[in-house]
Design an enzyme around this catalytic site. Structure first.
Site, PDB file in Angstrom:
ATOM      1  N   ASP A  25     104.718  44.779  66.024  1.00  0.00           N
ATOM      2  CA  ASP A  25     103.662  44.716  65.247  1.00  0.00           C
ATOM      3  C   ASP A  25     103.678  45.614  63.736  1.00  0.00           C
ATOM      4  OD1 ASP A  25     101.123  45.918  64.419  1.00  0.00           O
ATOM      5  OD2 ASP A  25      99.982  46.663  65.990  1.00  0.00           O
ATOM      6  N   VAL A  26     103.676  45.352  62.889  1.00  0.00           N
ATOM      7  CA  VAL A  26     103.931  45.908  61.626  1.00  0.00           C
ATOM      8  C   VAL A  26     103.062  46.720  61.056  1.00  0.00           C
ATOM      9  CG1 VAL A  26     105.565  43.566  60.615  1.00  0.00           C
ATOM     10  CG2 VAL A  26     102.965  44.656  60.526  1.00  0.00           C
ATOM     11  N   ASN A  32     106.104  39.082  55.189  1.00  0.00           N
ATOM     12  CA  ASN A  32     105.813  38.045  55.041  1.00  0.00           C
ATOM     13  C   ASN A  32     104.233  38.578  56.444  1.00  0.00           C
ATOM     14  OD1 ASN A  32     105.638  34.458  55.425  1.00  0.00           O
ATOM     15  ND2 ASN A  32     106.203  35.380  57.510  1.00  0.00           N
ATOM     16  N   TYR A  68      91.291  39.457  53.484  1.00  0.00           N
ATOM     17  CA  TYR A  68      92.527  38.769  52.167  1.00  0.00           C
ATOM     18  C   TYR A  68      93.122  38.582  51.518  1.00  0.00           C
ATOM     19  CZ  TYR A  68      96.242  35.631  52.793  1.00  0.00           C
ATOM     20  OH  TYR A  68      96.821  34.543  52.559  1.00  0.00           O
ATOM     21  N   LYS A  79      96.000  41.036  49.406  1.00  0.00           N
ATOM     22  CA  LYS A  79      96.896  40.060  48.336  1.00  0.00           C
ATOM     23  C   LYS A  79      97.400  40.552  46.621  1.00  0.00           C
ATOM     24  CE  LYS A  79      98.261  38.376  52.364  1.00  0.00           C
ATOM     25  NZ  LYS A  79     100.023  37.975  52.918  1.00  0.00           N
TER      26      LYS A  79
END
Length: 259
Positions: free
Chosen positions: A68-69, A95, A164, A168
């Protein structure tokens, strides 16, 4: 560095979509790849797609690591396991990401949903890049490459995508700062911004996506394998060269002129 038989990559979000396609492309090219993701079974499915199931002597070797990053301890364990198995890290493909709840207006987005997207897309990318930096600075030969998966949304938002889009855009700043700070250590950092690669995450695009003018229209997609080949090209450049930003998108998608 064109011969990649002994090169080592870490690919996050490797259990599906773009991460899976990139991991398989690298394995086929002879890289050893640590596959990171939340579900070991999907990571093992990714490894099985490479030649010989990524067995020794049949393409590169694969290592599946449940990660789990957003959890610092998981990221630390990922890089410890990778170096313990393969000895070094030459590439991080940052990613792992999530879109979050789709189609939710700003005023209705729960804070928990916002926080989940930020923790995965931004904090996770930072934690993995930090761990890669620490390893790449100290290994011999020193250096390596980080490729962050941005998005078309790093440039232009879709409607109802505030979390999101914000993450980004932040990834672009992270990429620039990492690229600058990596110069003294031979660490090259770039970003690939992807538009409408055909994955489960983008399947709805072909049936209808909300546009800035309020219409819902189908959008074209492209083969995710074309994205994977682009990442591999970026990865296999010598460290003296760097693709700082690359944009790869379905040719006819409504991006240029969006809105």
């Amino acid at each position: 560095m064109n011969a990649k038989e002994n090169a080592v990559a870490v690919v996050t979000g490797a259990g599906s979509g773009i991460g899976r396609a990139v991991a398989v492309e690298l394995l086929r090219a002879g890289w050893s790849v640590a596959l990171a993701g939340r579900r070991v079974e999907t990571l093992e499915e990714t490894a099985a797609l490479a030649p010989g199931g990524a067995a020794p002597g049949a393409g590169g070797a694969a290592l599946a690591v449940r990660t789990d990053v957003s959890r610092p301890e998981d990221v630390s364990a990922l890089f410890t396991d990778t170096v313990g198995r393969f000895g070094r890290v030459d590439l991080l493909f940052n990613n792992a990401g999530t879109f979050g709840p789709g189609g939710v207006p700003v005023e209705e987005l729960p804070y928990d949903a916002w926080r989940h997207v930020v923790d995965t897309n931004l904090n996770g990318a930072f934690l993995c890049a930090q761990a890669a930096y620490r390893q790449m600075k100290e290994q011999d030969p020193r250096g390596g490459r980080i490729i962050n998966n941005g998005s078309i949304s790093a440039h232009t938002p879709r409607p109802h995508s505030v979390a999101y889009t914000a993450t980004k855009h932040a990834l672009t700043g992270l990429t620039k700062a990492l690229s600058l700070d990596g110069r003294p250590y031979g660490i090259a950092v770039g970003q690939i911004d992807i538009g409408n690669a055909a994955t489960d995450m983008t399947s709805r695009m072909q049936t209808g996506a909300l546009q800035a003018n309020g219409e819902v229209v189908p959008e074209p997609v492209m083969d995710v394998a074309d994205v994977a080949r682009t990442v591999r090209h970026m990865a296999e450049l010598p460290l003296e060269a760097n693709v700082q930003f690359a944009t790869v998108l379905a040719t006819a998608m409504p991006y240029i002129g969006r809105g």
